[in-house]
Design an enzyme around this catalytic site. Structure first.
Site, PDB file in Angstrom:
ATOM      1  N   HIS A  56     -70.606  -7.985 -30.551  1.00 29.01           N
ATOM      2  CA  HIS A  56     -69.557  -7.676 -31.525  1.00 29.01           C
ATOM      3  C   HIS A  56     -69.157  -6.200 -31.450  1.00 29.01           C
ATOM      4  O   HIS A  56     -69.688  -5.361 -32.175  1.00 29.01           O
ATOM      5  CB  HIS A  56     -70.097  -8.021 -32.932  1.00 29.01           C
ATOM      6  CG  HIS A  56     -69.048  -8.105 -33.983  1.00 29.01           C
ATOM      7  ND1 HIS A  56     -69.063  -9.059 -34.964  1.00 29.01           N
ATOM      8  CD2 HIS A  56     -67.943  -7.365 -34.217  1.00 29.01           C
ATOM      9  CE1 HIS A  56     -68.015  -8.901 -35.759  1.00 29.01           C
ATOM     10  NE2 HIS A  56     -67.329  -7.863 -35.321  1.00 29.01           N
ATOM     11  N   HIS A  58     -65.695  -3.529 -31.171  1.00 29.31           N
ATOM     12  CA  HIS A  58     -64.247  -3.330 -31.188  1.00 29.31           C
ATOM     13  C   HIS A  58     -63.919  -2.174 -30.255  1.00 29.31           C
ATOM     14  O   HIS A  58     -64.221  -1.019 -30.564  1.00 29.31           O
ATOM     15  CB  HIS A  58     -63.766  -3.042 -32.612  1.00 29.31           C
ATOM     16  CG  HIS A  58     -63.984  -4.185 -33.558  1.00 29.31           C
ATOM     17  ND1 HIS A  58     -63.127  -5.250 -33.647  1.00 29.31           N
ATOM     18  CD2 HIS A  58     -64.989  -4.449 -34.425  1.00 29.31           C
ATOM     19  CE1 HIS A  58     -63.572  -6.123 -34.550  1.00 29.31           C
ATOM     20  NE2 HIS A  58     -64.711  -5.661 -35.029  1.00 29.31           N
ATOM     21  N   LEU A  59     -63.320  -2.497 -29.108  1.00 31.58           N
ATOM     22  CA  LEU A  59     -62.971  -1.451 -28.139  1.00 31.58           C
ATOM     23  C   LEU A  59     -61.556  -0.913 -28.369  1.00 31.58           C
ATOM     24  O   LEU A  59     -61.171   0.090 -27.779  1.00 31.58           O
ATOM     25  CB  LEU A  59     -63.110  -1.982 -26.700  1.00 31.58           C
ATOM     26  CG  LEU A  59     -64.543  -2.272 -26.233  1.00 31.58           C
ATOM     27  CD1 LEU A  59     -64.533  -2.869 -24.829  1.00 31.58           C
ATOM     28  CD2 LEU A  59     -65.401  -1.007 -26.256  1.00 31.58           C
ATOM     29  N   ARG A  60     -60.767  -1.599 -29.208  1.00 31.76           N
ATOM     30  CA  ARG A  60     -59.442  -1.135 -29.671  1.00 31.76           C
ATOM     31  C   ARG A  60     -58.349  -1.100 -28.611  1.00 31.76           C
ATOM     32  O   ARG A  60     -57.212  -0.795 -28.930  1.00 31.76           O
ATOM     33  CB  ARG A  60     -59.544   0.255 -30.317  1.00 31.76           C
ATOM     34  CG  ARG A  60     -60.488   0.333 -31.505  1.00 31.76           C
ATOM     35  CD  ARG A  60     -59.987  -0.479 -32.676  1.00 31.76           C
ATOM     36  NE  ARG A  60     -60.755  -0.216 -33.891  1.00 31.76           N
ATOM     37  CZ  ARG A  60     -61.152  -1.171 -34.731  1.00 31.76           C
ATOM     38  NH1 ARG A  60     -60.860  -2.433 -34.492  1.00 31.76           N
ATOM     39  NH2 ARG A  60     -61.820  -0.876 -35.819  1.00 31.76           N
ATOM     40  N   ASP A 150     -62.270 -12.387 -35.700  1.00 31.79           N
ATOM     41  CA  ASP A 150     -62.962 -11.346 -36.454  1.00 31.79           C
ATOM     42  C   ASP A 150     -62.017 -10.279 -37.014  1.00 31.79           C
ATOM     43  O   ASP A 150     -61.099  -9.833 -36.348  1.00 31.79           O
ATOM     44  CB  ASP A 150     -64.026 -10.650 -35.607  1.00 31.79           C
ATOM     45  CG  ASP A 150     -64.780  -9.649 -36.451  1.00 31.79           C
ATOM     46  OD1 ASP A 150     -65.400 -10.083 -37.433  1.00 31.79           O
ATOM     47  OD2 ASP A 150     -64.699  -8.442 -36.189  1.00 31.79           O
ATOM     48  N   HIS A 230     -71.969 -10.814 -38.560  1.00 31.87           N
ATOM     49  CA  HIS A 230     -72.418  -9.849 -39.581  1.00 31.87           C
ATOM     50  C   HIS A 230     -72.827 -10.463 -40.938  1.00 31.87           C
ATOM     51  O   HIS A 230     -72.184 -10.234 -41.957  1.00 31.87           O
ATOM     52  CB  HIS A 230     -71.392  -8.753 -39.806  1.00 31.87           C
ATOM     53  CG  HIS A 230     -69.945  -9.181 -39.806  1.00 31.87           C
ATOM     54  ND1 HIS A 230     -69.454 -10.211 -40.571  1.00 31.87           N
ATOM     55  CD2 HIS A 230     -68.884  -8.702 -39.118  1.00 31.87           C
ATOM     56  CE1 HIS A 230     -68.153 -10.331 -40.360  1.00 31.87           C
ATOM     57  NE2 HIS A 230     -67.791  -9.434 -39.478  1.00 31.87           N
ATOM     58  N   ASN A 281     -66.543  -3.914 -43.767  1.00 30.47           N
ATOM     59  CA  ASN A 281     -66.334  -5.345 -44.000  1.00 30.47           C
ATOM     60  C   ASN A 281     -67.291  -6.146 -43.111  1.00 30.47           C
ATOM     61  O   ASN A 281     -67.186  -6.065 -41.895  1.00 30.47           O
ATOM     62  CB  ASN A 281     -64.873  -5.684 -43.665  1.00 30.47           C
ATOM     63  CG  ASN A 281     -64.554  -7.158 -43.863  1.00 30.47           C
ATOM     64  OD1 ASN A 281     -65.439  -7.983 -44.088  1.00 30.47           O
ATOM     65  ND2 ASN A 281     -63.273  -7.490 -43.753  1.00 30.47           N
ATOM     66  N   ASP A 308     -70.953  -4.448 -34.565  1.00 29.59           N
ATOM     67  CA  ASP A 308     -69.649  -4.372 -35.240  1.00 29.59           C
ATOM     68  C   ASP A 308     -69.100  -2.947 -35.158  1.00 29.59           C
ATOM     69  O   ASP A 308     -68.510  -2.435 -36.118  1.00 29.59           O
ATOM     70  CB  ASP A 308     -69.723  -4.866 -36.694  1.00 29.59           C
ATOM     71  CG  ASP A 308     -68.335  -5.155 -37.271  1.00 29.59           C
ATOM     72  OD1 ASP A 308     -67.331  -5.052 -36.537  1.00 29.59           O
ATOM     73  OD2 ASP A 308     -68.259  -5.477 -38.476  1.00 29.59           O
ATOM     74  N   HIS A 312     -62.439   4.233 -35.951  1.00 29.67           N
ATOM     75  CA  HIS A 312     -61.171   4.537 -36.619  1.00 29.67           C
ATOM     76  C   HIS A 312     -60.902   6.026 -36.492  1.00 29.67           C
ATOM     77  O   HIS A 312     -61.837   6.830 -36.614  1.00 29.67           O
ATOM     78  CB  HIS A 312     -61.240   4.184 -38.115  1.00 29.67           C
ATOM     79  CG  HIS A 312     -61.300   2.718 -38.389  1.00 29.67           C
ATOM     80  ND1 HIS A 312     -60.241   1.863 -38.162  1.00 29.67           N
ATOM     81  CD2 HIS A 312     -62.302   1.944 -38.882  1.00 29.67           C
ATOM     82  CE1 HIS A 312     -60.584   0.628 -38.513  1.00 29.67           C
ATOM     83  NE2 HIS A 312     -61.832   0.643 -38.933  1.00 29.67           N
TER      84      HIS A 312
HETATM   85 ZN   LIG Z   1     -65.853  -9.002 -38.970  1.00 24.89          ZN
END
Ligand SMILES: [Zn+2]
Length: 433
Positions: A56, A58-60, A150, A230, A281, A308, A312
């Protein structure tokens, strides 16, 4: 560097052993005093773990390269001891077609400091209205096996049922972000004493638990495979324990931050109250929830740790609580947090850490080349870790393009010294190669 000899590493915390990496695989382990190698790494006192696998991340990229890219995100992963990450689908455009998942997969091949396995969206545009091209993504060069909206929950029970039925054809899994949308409208922080005192809209545990219960029942009904992202509440743990006791094909993950931090951080922290660095979240929960999550990870009810990692840019986090983006980075601190929460507390040994952070996530994500024991013939994916140091977390020293770590200034144990991907170093002496 085609041949690397690692000297005196404690494999899974056991007795010191040498490890010879040759032609991308573990060639030999044991006492290799006479072995010749192009490069020798002194691993005296270091723990050797199979390269970590994140389900999990996030590579964006594509879309939010100001927050992270495949290159910087995988640099952060390598620094954290990871050799593979699953890249979540909530990019821009959304990874909901063969074209986009192949784009992410190719970026990983070209720029990745670890393997990048794209996750496909469950519904087109993450809009929850119609199924995305699951079969085409599975058949694509990216060979997608994990599907997730997700960031959003697949709240429509019929769509969730269809997705679970569809992925059976190719051994896929639906990874659900369990958040009942109506129960969490405007929600900011775990619903409880702290949210009441701070006057922030509560995020009730039942909003997560109701979806998990429903999805376990759906997965059992259609005989398919569900993964719960998560997990954050004690009640969720009870539901997953019950589903597993029935023999249903349900797996679950917990994040490092839900193993260490509580909702009280939003009220009392060295950084002051209402600091949105703690806005995430699902939200941080109570100390009782943390205790239940740790016990569940220890007894295997929760299968694995997943970061996760949610980068940002500063302007999206350093604003008032209500306006701030949800999420925190985690790749570079995950192993240290797990040492603090699970190893120092006696709940897991290093073999257990390897199981929960490498073997099981690789199995859930169907990554055949990862999560294997460090023994002759296995892929040369190895992480060397020094558990004996303690140091303050310094965001400015991180490889991630973003700085939104909740651990700034906190002293955590351990340091990743080296990471090897198929016998090739991605990190040596704590630095990117
Ligand atoms: Zn999530």
């Amino acid at each position: 560097m085609t041949t690397i000899l690692i000297r005196g590493a404690r494999i899974l915390g056991g007795a010191p052993s040498d490890i010879l990496l040759r032609d991308g695989v573990v060639a030999e382990t044991g006492d290799l005093a006479g072995a010749k190698a192009g490069h020798t790494v002194d691993a005296d006192g270091l723990i050797a773990l199979p390269g970590l696998v994140d389900l999990h991340t996030h590579l964006r990229e594509p879309g939010r390269e100001d927050a992270e890219t495949v290159e910087t995100g995988t640099q952060a992963a390598a620094r954290g001891g990871y050799t593979a990450v699953h890249a979540m689908a909530n990019t821009s455009p959304v990874a909901d077609t063969a074209g986009v998942v192949e784009q992410v997969w190719r970026l990983g091949q070209e720029f990745g400091h670890c393997d990048v396995q794209p996750v496909g969206a469950v519904t087109s545009g993450l809009e929850g209205r119609q199924l995305a091209e699951l079969g085409a993504m599975a058949d694509s060069a990216a060979r997608v096996r994990v599907f997730s909206d997700d960031g959003k929950c697949v709240s429509d029970a019929v769509l969730m049922r269809r997705a679970l039925e569809y992925v059976k054809a190719f051994g896929g899994v639906v990874a659900q972000h369990a958040q009942e949308p109506r129960l969490t409208e405007g929600a900011q922080l775990n619903e409880g004493e702290v949210s009441a005192r701070l006057g922030l809209t509560g995020w009730p545990a039942v909003a997560e638990e109701a979806i998990i219960a429903r999805d376990c029942l759906l997965a059992a009904h259609v005989g398919s495979r569900l993964h719960v992202c998560h997990v954050s509440t004690a009640g969720s743990v009870e539901i997953i324990r019950w589903a597993k006791s029935k023999g249903w094909d349900v797996t679950a993950e917990v994040t490092p931050h839900h193993l260490l931090l509580t909702d009280s951080c939003a009220e009392r922290s060295p950084l002051g109250p209402y600091n949105p660095i703690y806005k995430v979240n699902p939200p941080l929960r109570t100390a009782d929830d943390v205790r239940a999550l740790r016990e569940a990870l220890a007894d295997g009810t929760i299968d694995c740790v997943a970061t996760d990692h949610a980068p940002h840019p500063v302007e999206d986090k350093e604003t008032e609580w209500g306006a701030a983006a949800m999420g925190m980075i985690g790749l570079e601190t995950a192993l240290s947090v797990v040492q603090e929460a699970m190893v120092e507390t006696g709940l897991l040994d290093w073999a257990g850490v390897a199981d929960r952070m490498s073997a099981r996530p690789a199995r859930i994500g169907r990554l055949a080349g990862h999560g294997r024991p460090i023994e002759a013939g296995a892929p040369g994916n190895v992480t060397l870790y020094d558990p004996s140091v303690r140091q303050p977390v310094d965001p400015s020293a991180m490889a991630s393009k973003s700085r939104n770590t909740p651990y700034e200034g906190l002293t955590l144990p351990g340091r990743v010294v080296a990471t090897f991907l198929r016998g090739r170093p991605t990190v040596l002496e704590g630095k990117l190669v």
